[in-house]
Scaffold this active site. Sequence first.
Site, short mmCIF file in Angstrom:
data_model
loop_
_atom_site.label_atom_id
_atom_site.label_comp_id
_atom_site.label_asym_id
_atom_site.label_seq_id
_atom_site.Cartn_x
_atom_site.Cartn_y
_atom_site.Cartn_z
N CYS A 69 -14.74 -26.20 -17.64
CA CYS A 69 -14.37 -27.27 -16.91
C CYS A 69 -15.57 -28.30 -16.71
O CYS A 69 -16.58 -28.13 -15.98
CB CYS A 69 -13.74 -27.09 -15.70
SG CYS A 69 -13.34 -28.52 -14.57
N CYS B 78 -15.56 -30.08 -13.35
CA CYS B 78 -16.26 -29.53 -12.22
C CYS B 78 -17.67 -29.25 -12.40
O CYS B 78 -18.15 -29.21 -11.30
CB CYS B 78 -15.20 -27.90 -12.33
SG CYS B 78 -13.70 -28.07 -12.46
N ASP B 79 -18.12 -28.88 -13.51
CA ASP B 79 -19.51 -28.21 -13.54
C ASP B 79 -20.59 -29.07 -14.24
O ASP B 79 -21.80 -28.50 -14.16
CB ASP B 79 -19.37 -26.78 -14.17
CG ASP B 79 -18.53 -25.69 -13.48
OD1 ASP B 79 -18.44 -26.02 -12.32
OD2 ASP B 79 -18.02 -25.14 -13.91
P1 FAD Z 1 -3.68 -22.66 -9.94
O1 FAD Z 1 -4.63 -23.00 -9.18
O2 FAD Z 1 -3.80 -22.31 -11.49
O3 FAD Z 1 -2.28 -21.97 -9.36
C1 FAD Z 1 -1.07 -21.34 -10.07
C2 FAD Z 1 -0.69 -20.10 -9.11
O4 FAD Z 1 0.37 -19.93 -9.76
C3 FAD Z 1 -1.93 -18.96 -9.24
O5 FAD Z 1 -2.10 -18.47 -8.16
C4 FAD Z 1 -0.77 -17.85 -10.01
O6 FAD Z 1 -1.12 -16.67 -9.40
C5 FAD Z 1 0.41 -18.43 -9.85
N1 FAD Z 1 1.53 -17.92 -10.59
C6 FAD Z 1 1.51 -18.14 -12.09
N2 FAD Z 1 2.56 -17.58 -12.59
C7 FAD Z 1 3.47 -17.28 -11.73
C8 FAD Z 1 4.46 -16.60 -11.59
N3 FAD Z 1 5.42 -16.37 -12.64
N4 FAD Z 1 5.18 -16.24 -10.41
C9 FAD Z 1 4.46 -16.35 -9.23
N5 FAD Z 1 3.20 -16.82 -9.20
C10 FAD Z 1 2.73 -17.41 -10.59
N6 FAD Z 1 -11.23 -27.95 -9.84
C11 FAD Z 1 -11.87 -28.98 -8.79
O7 FAD Z 1 -11.48 -29.95 -8.45
N7 FAD Z 1 -13.24 -28.88 -8.85
C12 FAD Z 1 -13.96 -27.63 -9.21
O8 FAD Z 1 -15.27 -27.31 -9.19
C13 FAD Z 1 -13.04 -26.73 -10.18
N8 FAD Z 1 -13.82 -25.68 -10.53
C14 FAD Z 1 -13.18 -24.56 -11.39
C15 FAD Z 1 -13.89 -23.63 -11.49
C16 FAD Z 1 -13.23 -22.53 -12.31
C17 FAD Z 1 -13.85 -21.12 -12.70
C18 FAD Z 1 -11.75 -22.48 -12.38
C19 FAD Z 1 -10.97 -21.45 -13.28
C20 FAD Z 1 -11.08 -23.68 -12.16
C21 FAD Z 1 -11.89 -24.81 -11.52
N9 FAD Z 1 -11.20 -25.84 -11.12
C22 FAD Z 1 -11.94 -26.93 -10.16
C23 FAD Z 1 -9.86 -26.39 -11.41
C24 FAD Z 1 -8.68 -26.08 -10.27
O9 FAD Z 1 -8.82 -24.69 -10.06
C25 FAD Z 1 -7.53 -26.22 -10.67
O10 FAD Z 1 -7.21 -27.70 -11.16
C26 FAD Z 1 -6.41 -25.99 -9.67
O11 FAD Z 1 -6.50 -24.76 -9.27
C27 FAD Z 1 -4.95 -26.28 -10.16
O12 FAD Z 1 -4.03 -26.06 -9.11
P2 FAD Z 1 -2.69 -25.55 -9.48
O13 FAD Z 1 -2.03 -25.20 -8.37
O14 FAD Z 1 -1.95 -26.37 -10.15
O15 FAD Z 1 -2.65 -24.31 -10.58
#
Ligand code: FAD
Length: 313
Positions: A133, A136-137
Amino acid sequence: MLDLAIIGGGPAGLTAGLYATRGGLENVTMFEKGMPGGQITQSSEIENYPGVSGEITGMDLMMPWPEQCQKFGLKHSMVEVTRVSKGENGFVISKGDGTTEEAHSVIVCTGSTPKRAGFAGEDEFFGRGVSTCATCDGFFYKGKEVAVIGGGDTALEEALYLAKICAKVYLVHRRDTFRSAPNTIERVKNTANIELVLNTVPEEVYGDAMGVNGLRVKANDGTIRDINVPGVFVFVGNNVNNSVLLQEDGSFLCDMTEWGEVKVDIKMQTSVAGLYAAGDMRIDAPKQVVCAAGDGAVAALQAIAFVDEKLNG
Ligand code: FAD
Ligand code: NAP
């Protein structure tokens, strides 16, 4: 019957849960297969969530979110959802334990997962110099040199982004042609501080307890080169976690892009009434916590109106 089923408990799902319960929906369950918080809990540092400054890990950031939602009545079911389908009077949520539940409306926010390239040290240094990302980084490497792996639209666009922050970007690609839009390729070629390292694959990222010191790459002719960078960005594709929308006949429940993202409008509405998608899995997602949270709020407000209309006319 649930008023609303939320699939996924990352920033999008938790925010949807907060807005839905606080906004008056009484029977709301968030299905999250693990601990709530989402993929940001893997991050050792987050600097760009508005209003939260200082050294904070992703886990620290997300810790208070579930409690805040539960205060307004959000229920968490720790189970994997296997499928969301249409039922007689709404949606059917099929769960990994073999049981089902029904819901008037559904917000799907199961996120997406960046692919790894598979070179030595990639997993060991992930989050300590290896990143997927740039938004992010990238800032952590301001004025420094970094390497980018990949030759698609994402790699080239992120290389251009990083070139504005970093002193130099080495763009490492395994072929000598890119699978990217022609104007993006042109911009990359015309950017003075991007060096193309073509016909070359990453072999190993190495470093010490402080982080990454370099990337060893191997050209197709066998030549080995050490690129001394503290940051390596991997953009070799992305898996959208869309399997819950896949139906028995192999079709998707709603319209998707050719890359597996859910098509939504500006209100997070999918092509199916009462079904919303939010966060990293939706079309054109910026893949940031603040954006996923915003999507979750928008989707919940729509779900409240939809359920109200359905039940009260
Ligand atoms: P996710 O956070 O991916 O959440 C999805 C959830 O759904 C998960 O908890 C998963 O377990 C659950 N799930 C999936 N499938 C199922 C299923 N079939 N049944 C039940 N549960 C399920 N963003 C920033 O803004 N700033 C940063 O500095 C930043 N740094 C990052 C660093 C890393 C290492 C990573 C990996 C990501 C980073 N991001 C950052 C990006 C950010 O984490 C994502 O954009 C954000 O988390 C997306 O949110 P979401 O709710 O869409 O999905
Ligand atoms: P992608 O198009 O699949 O490209 C992945 C790149 O990584 C390819 O160049 C591939 O090399 C390389 N790669 C794959 N596995 C590798 C490995 N193990 N080691 C080294 N290199 C590896 O993925 P993407 O760039 O994330 O794009 C996904 C889709 O979204 C694409 O269809 C893209 O057009 C689209 N997208 C569009 C935009 C836009 O329109 N602005 C922006 C971003 C993404 P090869 O080329 O040799 O296969």
